[in-house]
Scaffold this motif. Structure first.
Motif, PDB file in Angstrom:
ATOM      1  N   UNK A 183     -10.352 -21.543   1.273  1.00 44.92           N
ATOM      2  CA  UNK A 183     -10.366 -22.205   2.572  1.00 44.92           C
ATOM      3  C   UNK A 183      -9.115 -23.046   2.791  1.00 44.92           C
ATOM      4  N   UNK A 184      -8.724 -23.815   1.792  1.00 42.63           N
ATOM      5  CA  UNK A 184      -7.556 -24.698   1.922  1.00 42.63           C
ATOM      6  C   UNK A 184      -6.299 -23.909   2.280  1.00 42.63           C
ATOM      7  N   UNK A 185      -6.011 -22.865   1.504  1.00 39.69           N
ATOM      8  CA  UNK A 185      -4.754 -22.153   1.696  1.00 39.69           C
ATOM      9  C   UNK A 185      -4.810 -21.181   2.877  1.00 39.69           C
ATOM     10  N   UNK A 186      -5.985 -20.715   3.210  1.00 40.37           N
ATOM     11  CA  UNK A 186      -6.109 -19.852   4.376  1.00 40.37           C
ATOM     12  C   UNK A 186      -5.873 -20.651   5.654  1.00 40.37           C
ATOM     13  N   UNK A 187      -6.422 -21.854   5.729  1.00 43.17           N
ATOM     14  CA  UNK A 187      -6.209 -22.696   6.907  1.00 43.17           C
ATOM     15  C   UNK A 187      -4.747 -23.102   7.020  1.00 43.17           C
ATOM     16  N   UNK A 188      -4.113 -23.367   5.884  1.00 40.15           N
ATOM     17  CA  UNK A 188      -2.685 -23.678   5.898  1.00 40.15           C
ATOM     18  C   UNK A 188      -1.884 -22.495   6.421  1.00 40.15           C
ATOM     19  N   UNK A 189      -2.242 -21.300   5.976  1.00 41.25           N
ATOM     20  CA  UNK A 189      -1.567 -20.099   6.439  1.00 41.25           C
ATOM     21  C   UNK A 189      -1.714 -19.947   7.948  1.00 41.25           C
ATOM     22  N   UNK A 190      -2.925 -20.137   8.438  1.00 43.94           N
ATOM     23  CA  UNK A 190      -3.193 -19.948   9.863  1.00 43.94           C
ATOM     24  C   UNK A 190      -2.366 -20.916  10.713  1.00 43.94           C
ATOM     25  N   UNK A 195       4.212 -14.224  12.585  1.00 45.94           N
ATOM     26  CA  UNK A 195       3.906 -12.792  12.585  1.00 45.94           C
ATOM     27  C   UNK A 195       5.120 -11.930  12.277  1.00 45.94           C
ATOM     28  N   UNK A 196       6.319 -12.502  12.339  1.00 49.60           N
ATOM     29  CA  UNK A 196       7.511 -11.734  11.992  1.00 49.60           C
ATOM     30  C   UNK A 196       7.671 -11.567  10.485  1.00 49.60           C
ATOM     31  N   UNK A 197       6.924 -12.387   9.704  1.00 47.96           N
ATOM     32  CA  UNK A 197       7.129 -12.370   8.261  1.00 47.96           C
ATOM     33  C   UNK A 197       5.858 -12.179   7.446  1.00 47.96           C
ATOM     34  N   UNK A 198       4.730 -12.560   7.990  1.00 44.06           N
ATOM     35  CA  UNK A 198       3.483 -12.422   7.228  1.00 44.06           C
ATOM     36  C   UNK A 198       2.320 -12.169   8.171  1.00 44.06           C
ATOM     37  N   UNK A 199       1.196 -11.761   7.584  1.00 43.35           N
ATOM     38  CA  UNK A 199       0.080 -11.375   8.447  1.00 43.35           C
ATOM     39  C   UNK A 199      -1.191 -11.210   7.618  1.00 43.35           C
ATOM     40  N   UNK A 200      -2.322 -11.167   8.313  1.00 44.67           N
ATOM     41  CA  UNK A 200      -3.601 -10.761   7.737  1.00 44.67           C
ATOM     42  C   UNK A 200      -4.079  -9.555   8.537  1.00 44.67           C
ATOM     43  N   UNK A 201      -4.566  -8.545   7.831  1.00 41.63           N
ATOM     44  CA  UNK A 201      -5.080  -7.348   8.490  1.00 41.63           C
ATOM     45  C   UNK A 201      -6.581  -7.247   8.263  1.00 41.63           C
ATOM     46  N   UNK A 202      -7.288  -6.871   9.316  1.00 44.14           N
ATOM     47  CA  UNK A 202      -8.743  -6.767   9.297  1.00 44.14           C
ATOM     48  C   UNK A 202      -9.136  -5.309   9.488  1.00 44.14           C
ATOM     49  N   UNK A 213      -7.011  -7.911   4.067  1.00 45.69           N
ATOM     50  CA  UNK A 213      -5.890  -8.067   3.139  1.00 45.69           C
ATOM     51  C   UNK A 213      -4.828  -8.889   3.849  1.00 45.69           C
ATOM     52  N   UNK A 214      -4.019  -9.636   3.087  1.00 43.33           N
ATOM     53  CA  UNK A 214      -3.015 -10.502   3.698  1.00 43.33           C
ATOM     54  C   UNK A 214      -1.707 -10.429   2.920  1.00 43.33           C
ATOM     55  N   UNK A 215      -0.620 -10.723   3.625  1.00 39.77           N
ATOM     56  CA  UNK A 215       0.691 -10.856   3.008  1.00 39.77           C
ATOM     57  C   UNK A 215       1.290 -12.162   3.493  1.00 39.77           C
ATOM     58  N   UNK A 247       0.030  -3.021   3.891  1.00 40.09           N
ATOM     59  CA  UNK A 247       0.824  -4.145   3.411  1.00 40.09           C
ATOM     60  C   UNK A 247       2.200  -3.686   2.925  1.00 40.09           C
ATOM     61  N   UNK A 248       2.239  -2.630   2.143  1.00 37.67           N
ATOM     62  CA  UNK A 248       3.509  -2.166   1.584  1.00 37.67           C
ATOM     63  C   UNK A 248       4.438  -1.659   2.686  1.00 37.67           C
ATOM     64  N   UNK A 249       3.886  -0.963   3.681  1.00 36.36           N
ATOM     65  CA  UNK A 249       4.705  -0.524   4.813  1.00 36.36           C
ATOM     66  C   UNK A 249       5.303  -1.718   5.551  1.00 36.36           C
ATOM     67  N   UNK A 250       4.507  -2.779   5.718  1.00 37.23           N
ATOM     68  CA  UNK A 250       4.994  -3.991   6.372  1.00 37.23           C
ATOM     69  C   UNK A 250       6.130  -4.611   5.560  1.00 37.23           C
ATOM     70  N   UNK A 251       5.962  -4.645   4.229  1.00 33.64           N
ATOM     71  CA  UNK A 251       6.998  -5.212   3.356  1.00 33.64           C
ATOM     72  C   UNK A 251       8.320  -4.459   3.505  1.00 33.64           C
ATOM     73  N   UNK A 252       8.217  -3.151   3.541  1.00 38.93           N
ATOM     74  CA  UNK A 252       9.424  -2.338   3.684  1.00 38.93           C
ATOM     75  C   UNK A 252      10.066  -2.550   5.052  1.00 38.93           C
TER      76      UNK A 252
END
Length: 303
Positions: A183-190, A195-202, A213-215, A247-252
């Motif tokens: 909860x702590x780190x997810x709220x910090x992420x939010x 969106x140009x560098x990281x994301x969560x996919x549902x 999954x998240x990056x 996730x890997x496609x996003x990283x590339x």
């Protein structure tokens, strides 16, 4: 073998299976309830924040028939409707103690029935049978229950926290401290999400969340894979691969050349998946914060 033969073979198996389980009987397992009624009780018991609309969609039952069954259950004291704490217009269905007693007794009878069917088989034969059933289920579900993957929304945050708490506690015995950590780190992420560098996919099936999954960006060249979770009923259907590939496609695409993740040694299926995509185990350490004698592992992938 032609298509006509395959269709006839499947229909023959369906008749055989419904016969041996007694599914054509008016009442199931010597109860006063039909197959449809028992299934509705089961779904109410197993579904968090269950509503009549959710049941109609999931079980493909028309509104009038569903309404009659729910009224019957209410009159018999098996279910109750409770208003949502956030929206009084929404009503959720819950089993009463009487309803829970009935579904518990029926599940026990069903377990005994299946055991009688497979009890004569050796353990290896039972495993072969179960794997064959999984194959049938997954092959058919891929055609009728497609999974879509989308970018997360704010409303998804509560789901991610809640399911991490529940699944890691029930399946692996993690303490509440793990849920607090998520909860702590997810709220910090939010709060700082870019969106140009990281994301969560549902991942969704029939508008129900079935995986996540998240990056998370570490620096311009490195990202961290986090909050990877698949609902139990969706495991073994290739969803893990789809999420990892997303996730890997996003990283590339973002030109990351290094991905890191932390996991624990007991998560065998996840570790196998990480290895499949080229991650290598690089570090281990003990962690007694979330449970007894846990071993955390760091895995690294260089793209």
């Amino acid at each position: 073998m032609d298509t006509k033969y395959n269709v006839e073979s499947i229909r023959s198996f369906n008749r055989f299976y419904t016969d041996i389980l007694g599914l054509l009987n008016r009442h199931i397992l010597d109860s006063r309830y039909s197959l449809t009624e028992v299934r509705i009780l089961f779904e109410i018991d197993k579904t968090d924040k269950c509503s009549a609309n959710m049941l109609m969609e999931k079980l493909n039952i028309d509104r009038g028939y569903m309404s009659r069954i729910l009224k019957k259950f209410e009159s018999e004291g098996l279910i109750r409707r409770e208003g949502s704490s956030s929206d009084g217009r929404k009503l959720f269905l819950n089993l009463t103690p009487s309803g829970k007693a009935i579904i518990s007794a029926l599940e026990e009878k069903s377990d005994k029935q299946v055991f009688q069917l497979i009890g004569h088989l050796a353990e290896s034969e039972q495993e072969k049978l179960v794997n064959s059933m999984k194959y049938i289920k997954n092959a058919l579900l891929d055609g009728i229950s497609p999974v879509t993957i989308r970018t997360y929304q704010q409303k998804d945050i509560d789901y991610i926290i809640k399911r991490h708490r529940e699944l890691y506690e029930t399946e692996y015995g993690f303490s509440p401290a793990f849920g607090d950590y998520v909860e702590k780190y997810l709220l910090e992420f939010h709060e700082r999400h870019d969106e140009d560098w990281d994301n969560i996919w549902i991942a969704e099936s029939y508008n129900e969340i079935v995986g996540v999954i998240a990056l998370v960006k570490v620096n311009v060249s490195t990202a961290q894979l986090r909050w990877f979770l698949i609902e139990p009923e969706m495991r073994g259907r290739g969803l893990g691969h789809r999420l990892m590939e997303t996730v890997i496609d996003f990283c590339k695409e973002k030109n990351y050349d290094h991905v890191v993740l932390w996991t624990v040694s007991m998560l065998d299926a996840a570790r196998h998946l990480y290895r499949h995509y080229g991650f290598e185990l690089t570090e281990t350490k003990k962690n007694d914060t979330w449970g007894e004698s846990l071993t955390e592992e760091r895995w690294d992938l260089y793209l």
